[in-house]
Design a protein around this motif. Structure first.
Motif, PDB file in Angstrom:
ATOM      1  N   ASP A 192       0.833  -1.203   0.000  1.00 46.70           N
ATOM      2  CA  ASP A 192       0.000   0.000   0.000  1.00 46.70           C
ATOM      3  C   ASP A 192       0.870   1.258   0.000  1.00 46.70           C
ATOM      4  N   PHE A 193       1.977   1.210   0.735  1.00 43.90           N
ATOM      5  CA  PHE A 193       2.891   2.353   0.799  1.00 43.90           C
ATOM      6  C   PHE A 193       3.414   2.712  -0.591  1.00 43.90           C
ATOM      7  N   VAL A 194       3.843   1.713  -1.339  1.00 41.84           N
ATOM      8  CA  VAL A 194       4.371   1.972  -2.684  1.00 41.84           C
ATOM      9  C   VAL A 194       3.273   2.498  -3.598  1.00 41.84           C
ATOM     10  N   LEU A 195       2.105   1.928  -3.518  1.00 38.79           N
ATOM     11  CA  LEU A 195       1.023   2.328  -4.411  1.00 38.79           C
ATOM     12  C   LEU A 195       0.448   3.688  -4.028  1.00 38.79           C
ATOM     13  N   ASN A 196       0.296   3.949  -2.741  1.00 37.60           N
ATOM     14  CA  ASN A 196      -0.287   5.213  -2.305  1.00 37.60           C
ATOM     15  C   ASN A 196       0.642   6.397  -2.502  1.00 37.60           C
ATOM     16  N   SER A 197       1.932   6.154  -2.451  1.00 39.26           N
ATOM     17  CA  SER A 197       2.910   7.241  -2.585  1.00 39.26           C
ATOM     18  C   SER A 197       3.233   7.566  -4.038  1.00 39.26           C
ATOM     19  N   GLN A 198       2.807   6.735  -4.963  1.00 42.01           N
ATOM     20  CA  GLN A 198       3.098   6.974  -6.373  1.00 42.01           C
ATOM     21  C   GLN A 198       2.242   8.127  -6.893  1.00 42.01           C
ATOM     22  N   TYR A 199       2.896   9.065  -7.563  1.00 40.62           N
ATOM     23  CA  TYR A 199       2.150  10.160  -8.166  1.00 40.62           C
ATOM     24  C   TYR A 199       1.306   9.652  -9.333  1.00 40.62           C
ATOM     25  N   PRO A 200       0.219  10.360  -9.689  1.00 43.02           N
ATOM     26  CA  PRO A 200      -0.591   9.936 -10.840  1.00 43.02           C
ATOM     27  C   PRO A 200       0.211   9.783 -12.127  1.00 43.02           C
ATOM     28  N   ASN A 201       1.303  10.563 -12.266  1.00 46.81           N
ATOM     29  CA  ASN A 201       2.117  10.448 -13.482  1.00 46.81           C
ATOM     30  C   ASN A 201       3.095   9.278 -13.435  1.00 46.81           C
ATOM     31  N   GLY A 202       3.140   8.553 -12.311  1.00 46.09           N
ATOM     32  CA  GLY A 202       3.971   7.354 -12.214  1.00 46.09           C
ATOM     33  C   GLY A 202       5.221   7.482 -11.386  1.00 46.09           C
ATOM     34  N   GLY A 203       5.614   8.695 -11.027  1.00 46.81           N
ATOM     35  CA  GLY A 203       6.842   8.882 -10.268  1.00 46.81           C
ATOM     36  C   GLY A 203       6.642   8.700  -8.777  1.00 46.81           C
ATOM     37  N   TRP A 204       7.763   8.633  -8.076  1.00 48.14           N
ATOM     38  CA  TRP A 204       7.744   8.572  -6.620  1.00 48.14           C
ATOM     39  C   TRP A 204       8.600   9.688  -6.036  1.00 48.14           C
ATOM     40  N   PRO A 205       8.214  10.233  -4.895  1.00 46.27           N
ATOM     41  CA  PRO A 205       9.084  11.175  -4.193  1.00 46.27           C
ATOM     42  C   PRO A 205      10.205  10.429  -3.493  1.00 46.27           C
ATOM     43  N   GLN A 206      11.177  11.185  -2.995  1.00 40.16           N
ATOM     44  CA  GLN A 206      12.214  10.533  -2.196  1.00 40.16           C
ATOM     45  C   GLN A 206      11.669  10.112  -0.841  1.00 40.16           C
ATOM     46  N   ARG A 207      10.824  10.948  -0.250  1.00 36.37           N
ATOM     47  CA  ARG A 207      10.204  10.653   1.036  1.00 36.37           C
ATOM     48  C   ARG A 207       8.688  10.834   0.926  1.00 36.37           C
ATOM     49  N   TRP A 208       7.977  10.094   1.781  1.00 35.83           N
ATOM     50  CA  TRP A 208       6.520  10.197   1.765  1.00 35.83           C
ATOM     51  C   TRP A 208       5.968   9.774   3.112  1.00 35.83           C
ATOM     52  N   PRO A 209       4.901  10.433   3.574  1.00 35.48           N
ATOM     53  CA  PRO A 209       4.290  11.643   3.009  1.00 35.48           C
ATOM     54  C   PRO A 209       5.188  12.855   3.219  1.00 35.48           C
ATOM     55  N   ALA A 210       4.748  14.001   2.718  1.00 38.68           N
ATOM     56  CA  ALA A 210       5.597  15.192   2.727  1.00 38.68           C
ATOM     57  C   ALA A 210       6.063  15.519   4.139  1.00 38.68           C
ATOM     58  N   GLY A 211       7.334  15.875   4.239  1.00 34.99           N
ATOM     59  CA  GLY A 211       7.914  16.260   5.514  1.00 34.99           C
ATOM     60  C   GLY A 211       8.071  17.761   5.606  1.00 34.99           C
ATOM     61  N   ARG A 212       8.907  18.199   6.541  1.00 38.37           N
ATOM     62  CA  ARG A 212       9.129  19.629   6.738  1.00 38.37           C
ATOM     63  C   ARG A 212      10.334  20.092   5.924  1.00 38.37           C
ATOM     64  N   PRO A 213      10.295  21.327   5.393  1.00 44.85           N
ATOM     65  CA  PRO A 213      11.404  21.811   4.546  1.00 44.85           C
ATOM     66  C   PRO A 213      12.610  22.229   5.372  1.00 44.85           C
ATOM     67  N   PHE A 214      13.522  21.286   5.593  1.00 49.25           N
ATOM     68  CA  PHE A 214      14.686  21.552   6.426  1.00 49.25           C
ATOM     69  C   PHE A 214      15.900  22.042   5.650  1.00 49.25           C
ATOM     70  N   THR A 215      15.885  21.969   4.326  1.00 50.77           N
ATOM     71  CA  THR A 215      17.102  22.203   3.564  1.00 50.77           C
ATOM     72  C   THR A 215      17.547  23.656   3.656  1.00 50.77           C
ATOM     73  N   LYS A 216      18.843  23.842   3.511  1.00 50.23           N
ATOM     74  CA  LYS A 216      19.397  25.184   3.650  1.00 50.23           C
ATOM     75  C   LYS A 216      18.854  26.143   2.595  1.00 50.23           C
ATOM     76  N   HIS A 217      18.590  25.633   1.392  1.00 50.07           N
ATOM     77  CA  HIS A 217      18.100  26.531   0.355  1.00 50.07           C
ATOM     78  C   HIS A 217      16.583  26.640   0.366  1.00 50.07           C
ATOM     79  N   GLY A 218      15.936  26.206   1.452  1.00 51.78           N
ATOM     80  CA  GLY A 218      14.559  26.572   1.701  1.00 51.78           C
ATOM     81  C   GLY A 218      13.480  25.735   1.069  1.00 51.78           C
TER      82      GLY A 218
END
Length: 532
Positions: A192-218
């Motif tokens: 279910d994790f693999v199927l639910n996290s897949q975008y409608p266009n077929g791709g996957w994010p690196q992490r799921w569900p969305a986390g907090r924006p911690f990166t230095k470049h915002g």
């Protein structure tokens, strides 16, 4: 780079040269006894709740995954708990010894205990509880300069570095082995994790569900469509395994969507390549970590081109080959004028629109005062993230030509998408890249020979492990780094000053326990037993 062990047999010199008598090959009973002893050490002494990290000091006073781990942590990221679990299941297949199935079950139960509610996994599992995990992230994780994915607890699951994918594949194997219902709920959640996290266009994010924006470049780069570290390829691999064995009607359409995302993200000619990540909305390349600038990437393009040829072999659909020549032509165009001394043929990053190489550098001495930047200067580039790649363009062209010459009705004749069948008996002996500096960056299997088997039995110590030089270490946590740079040049080192907790190669390795060495050595013994 591959780490393999070679056993050289010295001949005898003299006035009359006689062939040296070959040492007798170890008996099956001797090999089985060594396997049991090595396994007992790992399960009884190294394991934490059935799980493993990457390396240990002999007294277990320090241990490491990709970063130094606490005594309550295990690693999901390969070569960690799932990889060892695969190995135990392989040993069970080779020997029929239920002790290995029991050891594999312990590894599976460890992963099930650390499975997140969404069905995926983080890089690590901390059995010390939330407070212990928070302390680790605030100390060791937060001060690992180059390890940006560990500097915060994102609070979600990751597809990065095949951790979740390997755990899912291992749980699938465990369930299929005896159809034991205890593994089915976790396997269902993983699917279910693999199927639910897949975008409608077929791709996957690196992490799921969305986390907090911690990166230095915002920006939170983890939500982009991710090809880096074979995120899409590993998920497709799991789904193909599921299609072969589970019969879930959701799987086949998800595989097709996943394969098609490679088509829609390929950029237009004359820059017909891919980036590490692509934005979901307009499918353009995106920047990721602060040392992964907005660019097209040559190694990702080579991997994705090979994947398109694999998709053609799976489906027989010519659309997957249609733009392969454009990608190959772009790779040929951006190759270095001549290979580098180490054989690398291409710059890693190419500027969009110009094909100008982008080279990444860093300044400062730790995560507090340091920063990464990119320019056109190929000198003094990062040591921990190569500015150049080996692209085997001739092999890609030859594979494409062979596929074009194959009659279409034969291309996908035995595709696992249309022919259900059993999974391979062995998994842990696959050759795959890893971030484990002690393993040489790869899990390439060792050569199996009587001499190698004899040497492995001789090298297994009385405690039950193979003493291995730990080629990597790290600075123990000593507090946040200073705001001003420590004197010295850290531009080409794996680690910064003494406040940087990132792992780094050491010139004075100590002998210790290596999980990757255990996996490789056991793989040799498994092959020897299976072939006996």
């Amino acid at each position: 780079m591959q780490t393999t062990r070679r056993v050289l047999l010295a001949g005898m010199a003299g006035a009359v040269a006689l062939p040296a008598a070959a040492a007798p090959a170890p008996s099956r009973a001797q090999v089985l006894a060594a396997m049991r002893r090595a396994t007992a050490f790992m399960t009884d002494k190294a394991a934490v709740h059935g799980g493993y990290v990457w390396s240990y000091l002999p007294d277990f006073s320090r241990r490491w995954g990709e970063l130094e781990a606490s005594a309550t942590q295990v690693w999901v990221q390969p070569p960690g708990t799932g990889t060892v679990g695969h190995l135990f299941l392989d040993a069970y297949h080779a020997t029929g010894d239920e002790a290995y199935y029991a050891a594999a079950t312990q590894a599976a139960e460890c992963l099930m205990a650390g499975q997140l509610p969404t069905g995926g996994w983080n890089y690590l599992i901390d059995f010390g509880g939330e407070a212990a995990k928070a302390k680790w992230y605030a100390t060791i994780g937060a001060n690992a300069w180059r390890m940006e994915e560990f500097q915060h607890d994102w609070g979600n699951a990751t597809f990065d570095d095949a951790g979740s994918s390997e755990a899912m594949q291992f749980l699938l194997r465990m369930y299929l082995e005896k159809r034991d219902p205890r593994f089915k709920p976790a396997l269902d959640r993983a699917l279910d994790f693999v199927l639910n996290s897949q975008y409608p266009n077929g791709g996957w994010p690196q992490r799921w569900p969305a986390g907090r924006p911690f990166t230095k470049h915002g920006a939170d780069y983890t939500g982009h469509i991710t090809f880096n570290d074979d995120v899409a390829g590993e998920n497709i691999k799991f789904l193909v395994m599921a299609a072969q064995t589970l019969g879930d009607p959701r799987v086949a359409p998800a595989i097709r969507r996943a394969m098609d995302v490679f088509l829609i993200t390929q950029q237009p000619a004359p820059q017909a390549g891919w980036g590490l990540q692509h934005r979901v909305d307009d499918l353009k390349p995106a920047a990721a970590r602060s040392y992964e600038p907005l660019a097209l990437t040559t190694h990702t393009t080579a991997v994705n081109t090979a994947q398109l040829m694999t998709f053609y072999e799976l489906t027989g659909d010519p659309k997957y080959l249609a733009r392969v020549p454009e990608a190959l032509n772009w790779l040929a165009k951006v190759a270095l004028p001549r290979p580098r001394p180490d054989g690398r043929t291409h710059p890693t990053f190419l500027e969009i629109g110009t094909d100008r190489p982008l080279y990444v550098h860093r300044r400062g001495s730790n995560v507090v005062n340091g920063a990464y930047y990119a320019d056109g200067d190929p000198e003094k580039t990062l040591a921990h993230y190569s500015a150049f790649r080996l692209v085997k363009l001739d092999e890609l062209r030859a594979r494409y030509a062979a596929l074009k010459a194959t009659p279409l009705d034969r291309v996908a004749a035995n595709s696992p998408l249309t022919h259900k069948g059993a999974l391979p008996r062995f998994f842990a002996n696959q050759d795959f890249a890893t971030s484990d500096l002690n393993g040489g960056g790869t899990m390439a299997p060792l050569k199996v020979s009587p001499e190698t088997v004899s040497r492995l039995l001789a090298d297994l110590n009385t405690e039950g492990y193979w003493p291995t030089p730990l080629l990597a270490t790290s600075h123990p946590y000593k507090g946040p780094g200073p705001k001003t740079s420590t004197p010295g040049d850290y531009s080409q080192t794996h680690v910064g000053d003494d406040f940087d907790t990132s792992p780094y190669p050491t010139d004075t390795p100590v002998m210790g326990v290596s999980t990757s060495a255990f996996i490789k050595n056991m793989g040799v013994l498994i092959s020897a037993v299976d072939g006996a």
